[in-house]
Write an enzyme that holds these catalytic residues in place. Structure first.
Site, PDB file in Angstrom:
ATOM      1  N   ARG A   9       0.826  -1.214   0.000  1.00  0.00           N
ATOM      2  CA  ARG A   9       0.000   0.000   0.000  1.00  0.00           C
ATOM      3  C   ARG A   9       0.860   1.264   0.000  1.00  0.00           C
ATOM      4  O   ARG A   9       0.406   2.338  -0.406  1.00  0.00           O
ATOM      5  CB  ARG A   9      -0.960  -0.014   1.180  1.00  0.00           C
ATOM      6  CG  ARG A   9      -2.084  -1.037   1.035  1.00  0.00           C
ATOM      7  CD  ARG A   9      -2.918  -1.099   2.303  1.00  0.00           C
ATOM      8  NE  ARG A   9      -2.531  -2.215   3.141  1.00  0.00           N
ATOM      9  CZ  ARG A   9      -2.861  -2.321   4.416  1.00  0.00           C
ATOM     10  NH1 ARG A   9      -3.528  -1.360   5.017  1.00  0.00           N
ATOM     11  NH2 ARG A   9      -2.492  -3.366   5.108  1.00  0.00           N
TER      12      ARG A   9
ATOM     13  N   GLU B 283       3.835  -9.284  15.143  1.00  0.00           N
ATOM     14  CA  GLU B 283       3.185  -9.736  16.394  1.00  0.00           C
ATOM     15  C   GLU B 283       3.545 -11.198  16.635  1.00  0.00           C
ATOM     16  O   GLU B 283       3.898 -11.596  17.740  1.00  0.00           O
ATOM     17  CB  GLU B 283       1.679  -9.562  16.251  1.00  0.00           C
ATOM     18  CG  GLU B 283       0.909  -9.689  17.563  1.00  0.00           C
ATOM     19  CD  GLU B 283      -0.590  -9.428  17.343  1.00  0.00           C
ATOM     20  OE1 GLU B 283      -0.983  -9.111  16.198  1.00  0.00           O
ATOM     21  OE2 GLU B 283      -1.326  -9.551  18.306  1.00  0.00           O
TER      22      GLU B 283
HETATM   23  O1  LIG Z   1       3.271  -0.218  11.628  1.00  0.00           O
HETATM   24  P1  LIG Z   1       3.162  -1.712  11.370  1.00  0.00           P
HETATM   25  O2  LIG Z   1       2.689  -2.474  12.576  1.00  0.00           O
HETATM   26  O3  LIG Z   1       4.392  -2.296  10.741  1.00  0.00           O
HETATM   27  O4  LIG Z   1       1.955  -1.925  10.330  1.00  0.00           O
HETATM   28  C1  LIG Z   1       1.820  -1.085   9.204  1.00  0.00           C
HETATM   29  C2  LIG Z   1       2.041  -1.876   7.923  1.00  0.00           C
HETATM   30  O5  LIG Z   1       1.025  -2.903   7.792  1.00  0.00           O
HETATM   31  C3  LIG Z   1       0.407  -2.815   6.501  1.00  0.00           C
HETATM   32  O6  LIG Z   1       1.099  -3.505   5.508  1.00  0.00           O
HETATM   33  P2  LIG Z   1       0.995  -5.118   5.310  1.00  0.00           P
HETATM   34  O7  LIG Z   1       2.302  -5.682   5.707  1.00  0.00           O
HETATM   35  O8  LIG Z   1      -0.228  -5.597   5.996  1.00  0.00           O
HETATM   36  O9  LIG Z   1       0.932  -5.360   3.777  1.00  0.00           O
HETATM   37  P3  LIG Z   1       0.090  -4.741   2.554  1.00  0.00           P
HETATM   38  O10 LIG Z   1       0.515  -3.278   2.461  1.00  0.00           O
HETATM   39  O11 LIG Z   1       0.555  -5.545   1.391  1.00  0.00           O
HETATM   40  O12 LIG Z   1      -1.368  -4.874   2.829  1.00  0.00           O
HETATM   41  C4  LIG Z   1       0.500  -1.343   6.155  1.00  0.00           C
HETATM   42  O13 LIG Z   1       0.389  -1.111   4.746  1.00  0.00           O
HETATM   43  C5  LIG Z   1       1.873  -0.956   6.707  1.00  0.00           C
HETATM   44  O14 LIG Z   1       2.892  -1.242   5.772  1.00  0.00           O
HETATM   45  N1  LIG Z   2      -5.720  -1.661  11.672  1.00  0.00           N
HETATM   46  C1  LIG Z   2      -5.119  -1.719  10.462  1.00  0.00           C
HETATM   47  N2  LIG Z   2      -5.837  -1.352   9.366  1.00  0.00           N
HETATM   48  C2  LIG Z   2      -5.259  -1.399   8.140  1.00  0.00           C
HETATM   49  N3  LIG Z   2      -4.003  -1.793   7.918  1.00  0.00           N
HETATM   50  C3  LIG Z   2      -3.263  -2.156   8.991  1.00  0.00           C
HETATM   51  N4  LIG Z   2      -1.974  -2.583   9.091  1.00  0.00           N
HETATM   52  C4  LIG Z   2      -1.718  -2.808  10.399  1.00  0.00           C
HETATM   53  N5  LIG Z   2      -2.787  -2.542  11.152  1.00  0.00           N
HETATM   54  C5  LIG Z   2      -3.782  -2.136  10.295  1.00  0.00           C
END
Ligand SMILES: O=P(O)(O)OC[C@H]1O[C@H](OP(=O)(O)OP(=O)(O)O)[C@H](O)[C@@H]1O
Ligand SMILES: Nc1ncnc2[nH]cnc12
Length: 172
Positions: free
Chosen positions: A60, A97
């Site tokens: 994202r 986590e």
């Molecule tokens: O601050 P944190 O606890 O590290 O969480 C935030 C991250 O989690 C999500 O990505 P995700 O790894 O879920 O992958 P995606 O972007 O492909 O959905 C979001 O886009 C951030 O990169």
């Molecule tokens: N609560 C949340 N919503 C969307 N993306 C996330 N990535 C980590 N935590 C999230």
């Protein structure tokens, strides 16, 4: 424009107790998408964040980092999940986590002393953003700041980040 009204809250996803902040409804709205990138760029400029490159994390972070780079007239560098980038990479493992994950960036993506703004859609624990910061610091780049669309303040992700400016557009 109230960006929060364009972000859909999905309870208990991906697991019970989590409220997932779904940005697909924001992306779908033409005015909302345009406003997000415009205000993001405006806040970066107003904060005096002068970057040579935007670094965005899969996946994202790509969605917002690339149009922001276009708007600011700078290059975009993808940080990807393992095994996706074709050339030699720097890798960093970070805590989740449960377990660990890894992010990678091309070794030749940035020159030392390049000024970098790290962009993602959301900061929760700060683990992803902190890992990305360590990647660019491995190359000797200057981290000028972070930009997020969403900040989950209760998780205090900021505490895990280096002491640089942090811009977030929507807070929960
Ligand atoms: O601050 P944190 O606890 O590290 O969480 C935030 C991250 O989690 C999500 O990505 P995700 O790894 O879920 O992958 P995606 O972007 O492909 O959905 C979001 O886009 C951030 O990169
Ligand atoms: N609560 C949340 N919503 C969307 N993306 C996330 N990535 C980590 N935590 C999230």
């Amino acid at each position: 424009m109230d960006l929060k009204s364009l972000i859909r809250d999905i309870p208990d996803f991906p697991k019970p107790g989590i409220v997932f902040r779904d940005i697909t409804t924001l992306l779908r709205d033409p005015q909302g998408l345009r406003y997000t990138i415009d205000i993001f760029a405006e806040k970066c400029i107003d904060a005096g964040l002068k970057a040579d490159y935007i670094v965005g994390m899969e996946s994202r972070g790509f969605i917002f980092g690339t149009p922001l780079a276009y708007k600011l007239g700078v290059g975009f560098i993808p940080v990807r999940k393992p095994g996706k980038l074709p050339a030699a990479v720097h890798s960093v493992e970070y805590e989740l986590e449960y377990g660990t994950d890894c992010l990678e960036m091309h070794q030749d993506a940035l020159h030392p002393n390049s000024r970098v703004l790290i962009v993602d859609d959301l900061i929760a624990t700060g683990g992803t953003a902190s890992a990305t910061a360590s990647l660019i610091q491995k190359i000797g780049c200057e981290l000028v700041g972070f930009g997020f669309i969403i900040e989950l303040r209760d998780l205090q992700g900021r505490k895990n980040l280096p002491d640089v400016p942090i811009i977030s557009l929507v807070e929960y």
